[in-house]
Design an enzyme around this catalytic site. Structure first.
Site, mmCIF file in Angstrom:
data_model
loop_
_atom_site.group_PDB
_atom_site.id
_atom_site.type_symbol
_atom_site.label_atom_id
_atom_site.label_comp_id
_atom_site.label_asym_id
_atom_site.label_seq_id
_atom_site.Cartn_x
_atom_site.Cartn_y
_atom_site.Cartn_z
ATOM 1 C CD GLU A 24 -2.798 -1.160 2.440
ATOM 2 O OE1 GLU A 24 -3.715 -0.325 2.507
ATOM 3 O OE2 GLU A 24 -2.569 -1.989 3.339
ATOM 4 C CB SER A 152 -5.723 -0.955 -0.068
ATOM 5 O OG SER A 152 -5.393 0.159 0.724
ATOM 6 C CE1 TYR A 218 -7.138 4.325 -1.002
ATOM 7 C CE2 TYR A 218 -6.845 2.063 -1.719
ATOM 8 C CZ TYR A 218 -6.960 2.996 -0.712
ATOM 9 O OH TYR A 218 -6.901 2.597 0.606
ATOM 10 N NE ARG A 257 -12.802 2.563 6.315
ATOM 11 C CZ ARG A 257 -11.710 2.267 5.632
ATOM 12 N NH1 ARG A 257 -10.746 3.162 5.477
ATOM 13 N NH2 ARG A 257 -11.567 1.060 5.085
ATOM 14 C CG ASP A 259 -14.249 -0.964 6.440
ATOM 15 O OD1 ASP A 259 -14.572 0.219 6.653
ATOM 16 O OD2 ASP A 259 -13.170 -1.292 5.906
ATOM 17 C CD GLU A 272 -10.767 -4.700 6.422
ATOM 18 O OE1 GLU A 272 -9.614 -4.287 6.620
ATOM 19 O OE2 GLU A 272 -11.126 -5.265 5.371
ATOM 20 C CG ASN A 274 -9.122 -0.257 7.484
ATOM 21 O OD1 ASN A 274 -8.236 -0.706 6.780
ATOM 22 N ND2 ASN A 274 -10.396 -0.586 7.324
ATOM 23 N N GLY A 278 -6.949 5.516 5.190
ATOM 24 C CA GLY A 278 -6.492 6.450 4.168
ATOM 25 C C GLY A 278 -6.855 7.884 4.491
#
Length: 318
Positions: A24, A152, A218, A257, A259, A272, A274, A278
């Site tokens: 990443e 990602s 992205y 974050r 999800d 998951e 994070n 990002g």
């Protein structure tokens, strides 16, 4: 001044860790560059530091008062850099060593969530000896196949036919020795940012692609980010509360974050966490923060203000 923030004059010399050695790297360079510019715009004495190109000795020699971790993936989001910063005594943003390592490992995240009663989709671990058709029969199709320690959506596939499961495993195995097959939850994809003790507004994600993959995150401009997310206020508060519980079950702190999916009966299934999300122009935490009235520059300052060493989270209002 918000709880957990320090006055700008107290930040001292700040390092922004970006780039790194993971798959990443390119995303991290974008995140770090935007964080660096935002902090400088607010008058912070911020400096870029790429641990791929410079050693830990060089990091120590910089004498940073604190660092903003804008690294994604291995060697930055998985507890390794957090451990180095602990040894160097440099406060850092985001979760500590153990929580970072756990959140990076999707299998061990699931084990902890199952023990804590956090709903997460059924799954199976895959290896070269796996009976792939038996896994497909047990989980049902479609199935998401993912490397356990990548972010990602790198190496991920959505499998709709049992005969394609082995090929999806082979792709994921290129990135990690540990591969997970997870039941795909049909429904609404949501993501929830965490800032200190606050759950940010939920965002609903819609993409014309097969799933919310690297390109959707992205590259392409056809992903829809729906904010407000469309849930009624009571349901959104319920999901936000569950998201905070999922975050805390792993020992996470500072920001991150979560999800998840809502199934057809509006039941949440957590996927998951994070711990270093990002911070690019496509990124979700800044989007949710803006909706909550927090500009990008202020978001970066608030995250930086919560930098700590392990065990110091209580001092930052967490």
């Amino acid at each position: 001044m918000q709880a957990g923030e320090a006055r700008l004059s107290e930040f001292g010399k700040v390092g922004v860790l970006l780039g790194g050695r993971s798959a990443e790297r390119e995303v991290s360079l974008k995140s770090g560059s935007m964080v660096l510019a935002a902090l400088r715009a607010r008058g912070v004495d911020a400096h870029a530091f790429d641990p791929r190109d410079r050693s830990l000795d060089a990091l120590a020699a910089e004498r940073f008062a604190r660092v903003f971790i804008a690294l994604h993936g291995r060697y930055g989001e998985d507890g390794t850099m957090q451990g180095a910063l602990e040894l160097l005594g440099i406060p850092y943003t985001g979760s500590g060593v153990l929580a970072s390592a756990l959140a990076m490992d999707k299998w061990r995240t699931k084990l902890l969530w199952q023990a804590a009663g956090v709903p997460t989709p059924p799954y199976a671990l895959l290896d070269r000896q796996t009976d792939f058709r038996a896994v497909a029969a047990r989980l049902g199709l479609p199935i998401m196949v993912k490397p356990a320690n990548e972010g990602s959506s790198i190496g991920m596939s959505k499998v709709r036919r049992a005969e394609d499961l082995e090929e999806a495993f082979a792709l994921a195995a290129n990135y990690d020795d540990l591969v997970i097959a997870e039941k795909f939850i049909e429904g609404t994809e949501l993501t929830g940012g965490i800032l200190g003790a606050t759950a940010l507004p939920l965002i609903r994600l819609e993409t014309p692609r097969d799933f919310y993959d690297y390109q959707a995150k992205y590259v392409t401009d056809d992903t829809r980010y729906i904010l407000p997310c469309g849930l009624d206020a009571a349901k959104e508060r319920e999901v936000q509360s569950l998201g905070l519980a999922a975050f805390r079950a792993l020992g996470c702190r500072g920001w991150g974050r979560v999800d998840l999916m809502l199934d057809r009966e509006d039941r949440p299934w957590f996927l998951e966490v994070n711990t270093s999300p990002g911070m690019t122009d496509h990124s979700l935490v800044p989007m949710a923060a803006r909706h909550a009235g927090i500009p990008f520059e202020d978001l970066c300052v608030r995250i930086l203000g919560m930098a700590a060493l392990t065990g110091q989270g209580a001092a930052h209002g967490l």
